[in-house]
Design a protein around this motif. Structure first.
Motif, PDB file in Angstrom:
ATOM      1  N   ARG A   1      31.396 -61.068  39.209  1.00  0.00           N
ATOM      2  CA  ARG A   1      30.634 -59.897  39.649  1.00  0.00           C
ATOM      3  C   ARG A   1      30.445 -59.875  41.155  1.00  0.00           C
TER       4      ARG A   1
ATOM      5  N   GLN B   1      26.970 -58.480  34.492  1.00  0.00           N
ATOM      6  CA  GLN B   1      26.354 -57.239  34.928  1.00  0.00           C
ATOM      7  C   GLN B   1      24.872 -57.488  35.203  1.00  0.00           C
ATOM      8  N   PRO B   2      24.214 -56.568  35.892  1.00  0.00           N
ATOM      9  CA  PRO B   2      22.799 -56.791  36.256  1.00  0.00           C
ATOM     10  C   PRO B   2      21.871 -56.649  35.055  1.00  0.00           C
TER      11      PRO B   2
ATOM     12  N   THR C   1      20.326 -62.079  33.319  1.00  0.00           N
ATOM     13  CA  THR C   1      20.846 -62.551  34.604  1.00  0.00           C
ATOM     14  C   THR C   1      19.715 -62.833  35.579  1.00  0.00           C
ATOM     15  N   VAL C   2      18.818 -61.868  35.724  1.00  0.00           N
ATOM     16  CA  VAL C   2      17.718 -62.002  36.685  1.00  0.00           C
ATOM     17  C   VAL C   2      16.749 -63.101  36.257  1.00  0.00           C
TER      18      VAL C   2
ATOM     19  N   TYR D   1      23.428 -62.686  44.782  1.00  0.00           N
ATOM     20  CA  TYR D   1      23.425 -61.675  43.731  1.00  0.00           C
ATOM     21  C   TYR D   1      22.051 -61.009  43.624  1.00  0.00           C
ATOM     22  N   ILE D   2      20.985 -61.800  43.684  1.00  0.00           N
ATOM     23  CA  ILE D   2      19.633 -61.230  43.613  1.00  0.00           C
ATOM     24  C   ILE D   2      19.359 -60.365  44.838  1.00  0.00           C
TER      25      ILE D   2
ATOM     26  N   LEU E   1      20.894 -57.070  44.234  1.00  0.00           N
ATOM     27  CA  LEU E   1      20.108 -56.252  43.313  1.00  0.00           C
ATOM     28  C   LEU E   1      18.876 -55.673  44.003  1.00  0.00           C
TER      29      LEU E   1
ATOM     30  N   LYS F   1      18.693 -51.803  43.641  1.00  0.00           N
ATOM     31  CA  LYS F   1      18.007 -51.434  42.415  1.00  0.00           C
ATOM     32  C   LYS F   1      16.512 -51.264  42.685  1.00  0.00           C
TER      33      LYS F   1
ATOM     34  N   LEU G   1      12.759 -58.366  38.283  1.00  0.00           N
ATOM     35  CA  LEU G   1      13.363 -58.598  39.597  1.00  0.00           C
ATOM     36  C   LEU G   1      12.304 -59.042  40.599  1.00  0.00           C
TER      37      LEU G   1
END
Length: 591
Positions: free
Chosen positions: A214, A288-289, A293-294, A327-328, A331, A335, A341
Motif C-alpha cells: 500500500r 487498505q485503510p 490497520t490503524v 502510513y498513519i 491517513l 482522512k 485514528l
C-alpha cells in the motif's frame, strides 16, 4: 451453577489480590481461573432457552471483570519467586487459554468475544511466559521449559487461526465507517496480532509486506511532508546503523530461536502453512485503510513499550516502524481524524512528540473556520494530542512550531465564539508546562499577552474574563511571588539595549525564569495602564487599548484580584497540585 457462591468467592479473592506477594497472587488467580473455567463449562451445556444462555454469558462477563485486573498485574514485585509458584501459575494460565479457545466457536455474542480475546491477550503477554524465564533446551525433548514453550506455541497457532478465519469471513471495514462497538472487537484482534507480529513466524513479515504494498505509491508524497514536520528519523546506533535486535530487545525477538524445533512435525507444519497461506484473506485488512490497520499500529507501539519497560527504545531500529508511521501520517493528511485514528496518533507521540507539528499542519489546513463544529472538533483533537504528551511525561522541544500554532489560534480567537475561546484557554491552562524557553515566550508573551491581553482581560463575557484571569495567575508565570518581587532581579523588558555584565542576576537566571520575569513585567505594566485609564490619571488619547472596553475594567479588576487572592492562598498552603480551571472563579467557590 451457584452464581451467588461464585461471586462471594471472587470477592474474597479480590480482597486478597492487592497484596504484592506473588505466592498470594498465584493462589488467587488459580481460584479465579477455576471458577471461570466452570463458567465456560456451563456455557458448553445445552441451554433450555435463549434467556438461560444470556444469563450464562452475563455470568462469564462478571467473572472476567474480576479476572482482568488480576491478569493485568504483570510484575512479580520484589519477592523471591520460586520456580514452583511460576510453574503452577503458568499451568493455570495455559488451562484457561485452552478452555477459552475450546468454546470460542460456540460464542456469537460480540461483547463476550471481545472480552475473551482481551483475556487471551493478557495471558499471552504475562511475565510467566517471558523467554528469559522459560529456558529452551534443544536436547531436553518435551520436558522443562520446552514443554511450556511448545504449549504456548500451539495455543498461539490456534489463536491466530481463529482470528485469521474471523477476519477472512467479513469485508474489511474502512476507518471512516467504524463504530465504537466495532472498535472494541477489532481492537482485541489488533492486540493479539501485535503480539503475534513478534512471536509467531511470518505473521510480522506478512503484515509488513501488505503495508509496503500500500505504501509504494504514496511514500514519495509523504517524505517531503515528513521533513517539514521536523520529525527526526535519526540514524541507528552502531556500525552502519545495524544493531543486534535479539540482543537489544530479547523480549521481542528472542522467540524465533525455538520455532524450528516446534515445527519439525510434518502435520504441524501443514497446519501452520494452511493458517498463513490458505487462509490469507485476513491480510486484505492490511492492504487498505481499515480499522484493523490503524488499531494494529497503535497496539504494536504499546506492545513494544510494554516489553521494553525501563529502557530507551531505538524506534527506528524496529523493523516496520518507519512503514507504520509513514502510513498513519498519510491517513492523517488525507482522512477525517475519527476516533481510532486519533487514538493511534496519540500513541505515536510517545515515540517522538515533535511529530505534532505534522498533525497540527494537517489539522489546521483542513479546518473550515466557518464551520463551528469542525473547529470545535479540531480543538478537541489538539487537546487529546497535548494530553497524550503530558501523560507520557514528555515536553515539546524547541522544534515545536510555535508560530504556526499561534497563527491557527489567532484565527480561532478572532471568530469570537465563546465556546472556542474557552477551549483555547483551557488548552493553554492545562498544558502550559509542556512549553519551555523560546517556544513558551512565543506563545505566552508574544501572542497571548502582547496581542490578546486587553481583548481577553476586558472581554464582555465574565466567564471568558475569569478563565483568562486564572491562566494569568496560575499558569502564565511560574516563579513564586517573593522571587518576582525581589528588587535585585534584572527585568529584561526594561533593558532592551546591551546587557551590563555587572547586573547581579542577569547571567544567573535560567531561560524559563527569564521568560517569567518578562511576562510578569509586561502584565504588571498592562494592568497599570488599565488602572490609569479607570482612575483618569492618563488621557484617553494615551489609552493602550480599545477605549470602549473600559466599561468592563472595574469589574474585571475585581475578578482578577479575586483570582490573585486565591493564588496567594494556594501559595501559602505550600503549592502542590494547581487547581483545576473553573468556569467562573469568584470568591466563595475556590476550594
Amino acid at each position: 451453577f451457584d452464581m451467588d457462591y461464585f461471586l462471594e468467592a471472587i470477592n474474597v479473592v479480590k480482597a486478597k489480590f492487592w497484596s504484592n506477594k506473588y505466592t498470594d497472587w498465584k493462589d488467587e488467580i488459580t481460584n479465579s481461573i477455576n471458577w471461570q473455567i466452570e463458567n465456560l463449562n456451563q456455557l458448553g451445556k445445552k441451554s433450555e432457552s435463549a434467556t438461560q444462555l444470556n444469563c450464562k454469558i452475563r455470568d462469564i462477563l462478571k467473572g472476567m471483570e474480576v479476572l482482568t485486573p488480576m491478569l493485568e498485574k504483570s510484575d512479580f514485585g520484589e519477592d523471591e519467586i520460586s520456580l514452583e509458584d511460576v510453574t503452577e501459575a503458568r499451568e493455570m494460565l495455559i488451562l484457561l487459554w485452552m478452555n477459552i479457545l475450546g468454546y470460542f466457536d460456540q460464542i456469537e455474542n460480540r461483547r463476550l468475544v471481545t472480552c475473551l480475546l482481551r483475556i487471551i491477550h493478557l495471558i499471552m503477554i504475562r511475565k510467566e511466559f517471558d523467554v528469559d524465564l522459560i529456558t529452551f533446551d534443544v536436547h531436553a525433548g518435551d520436558h522443562g521449559g520446552n514443554f511450556y514453550l511448545k504449549k504456548y506455541f500451539h495455543l498461539m497457532h490456534k489463536t491466530f487461526y481463529i482470528i485469521s478465519v474471523k477476519l477472512s469471513e467479513v469485508e474489511p471495514i474502512l476507518i471512516e465507517n467504524s463504530g465504537m462497538f466495532m472498535t472494541n472487537l477489532y481492537s482485541s484482534y489488533a492486540k493479539i496480532l501485535s503480539v503475534l507480529y513478534f512471536r509467531y513466524p511470518k505473521v510480522g513479515s506478512s503484515i509488513l509486506d501488505s503495508f509496503r504494498l500500500r505504501l509504494t505509491p504514496i511514500t514519495e508524497s509523504i517524505k517531503p511532508e515528513l521533513m517539514e514536520s521536523n520529525f527526526p528519523m535519526e540514524l541507528l546506533e552502531g556500525e552502519e546503523g545495524i544493531i543486534d535486535l535479539v540482543e537489544e530487545y530479547p523480549s521481542l525477538y528472542k522467540w524465533y530461536s525455538a520455532y524450528p524445533y516446534f515445527l519439525k512435525d510434518e502435520s504441524e507444519m501443514n497446519a501452520y502453512r494452511k493458517a498463513l497461506e490458505e487462509e490469507n484473506n485476513w491480510l486484505e485488512w492490511f492492504k487498505q485503510p481499515s480499522i484493523v490497520t490503524v488499531l494494529f499500529v497503535k497496539e504494536w507501539i504499546i506492545h513494544v513499550e510494554n516489553m521494553c519497560k525501563g529502557k530507551a527504545i531505538k524506534w527506528k531500529s524496529l523493523e516496520g516502524f518507519d512503514d507504520f508511521i509513514l502510513y498513519i501520517m498519510y491517513l492523517i493528511s488525507n482522512k477525517d481524524i475519527v476516533q481510532p485514528l486519533l487514538d493511534c496518533s496519540n500513541v505515536i507521540l510517545q515515540c517522538n512528540p515533535d511529530i505534532i507539528n505534522f498533525y497540527m499542519k494537517c489539522l489546521f489546513e483542513r479546518t473550515n473556520v466557518l464551520n463551528f463544529p469542525v473547529v470545535k472538533n479540531s480543538l478537541t483533537a489538539m487537546f487529546h494530542w497535548f494530553d497524550s504528551v503530558n501523560k507520557y511525561q514528555l515536553r515539546f522541544s524547541e522544534l515545536f512550531d510555535a508560530e504556526y500554532f499561534c497563527s491557527g489560534l489567532d484565527i480561532i480567537l478572532n471568530l469570537d465564539y465563546l465556546q472556542l475561546i474557552s477551549r483555547v484557554l483551557e488548552i493553554l491552562y492545562c498544558y502550559s508546562h509542556l512549553f519551555t524557553g523560546k517556544t513558551r515566550r512565543t506563545i505566552f508573551l508574544d501572542f497571548i499577552i502582547h496581542k490578546y491581553f486587553y481583548k481577553l482581560f476586558l472581554h464582555w463575557d465574565d466567564i471568558t474574563r475569569n478563565l483568562f484571569h486564572q491562566l494569568l495567575v496560575f499558569k502564565t508565570v511560574r516563579m513564586v511571588s517573593y522571587q518576582l518581587e525581589d528588587e535585585n532581579i534584572v527585568l529584561p523588558y526594561h533593558h532592551p539595549g546591551p546587557r551590563d555584565v555587572s547586573m547581579p542576576y542577569e547571567y544567573n537566571i535560567p531561560d524559563d525564569n527569564r521568560v517569567d520575569i518578562e511576562l510578569y513585567t509586561v502584565i504588571s505594566f498592562f494592568l497599570r495602564c488599565i488602572e490609569d485609564q479607570l482612575n483618569h490619571t492618563s488621557s484617553p488619547e494615551n489609552c493602550q487599548f480599545q477605549y470602549d472596553l473600559l466599561v468592563y475594567a472595574e469589574e474585571s479588576l475585581k475578578e482578577y484580584n479575586c483570582s490573585l487572592q486565591n493564588f496567594r492562598q494556594w501559595e501559602k498552603r505550600g503549592g502542590g497540585d494547581i487547581p483545576s480551571l473553573y468556569a467562573l472563579q469568584l470568591e466563595g467557590n475556590y476550594r
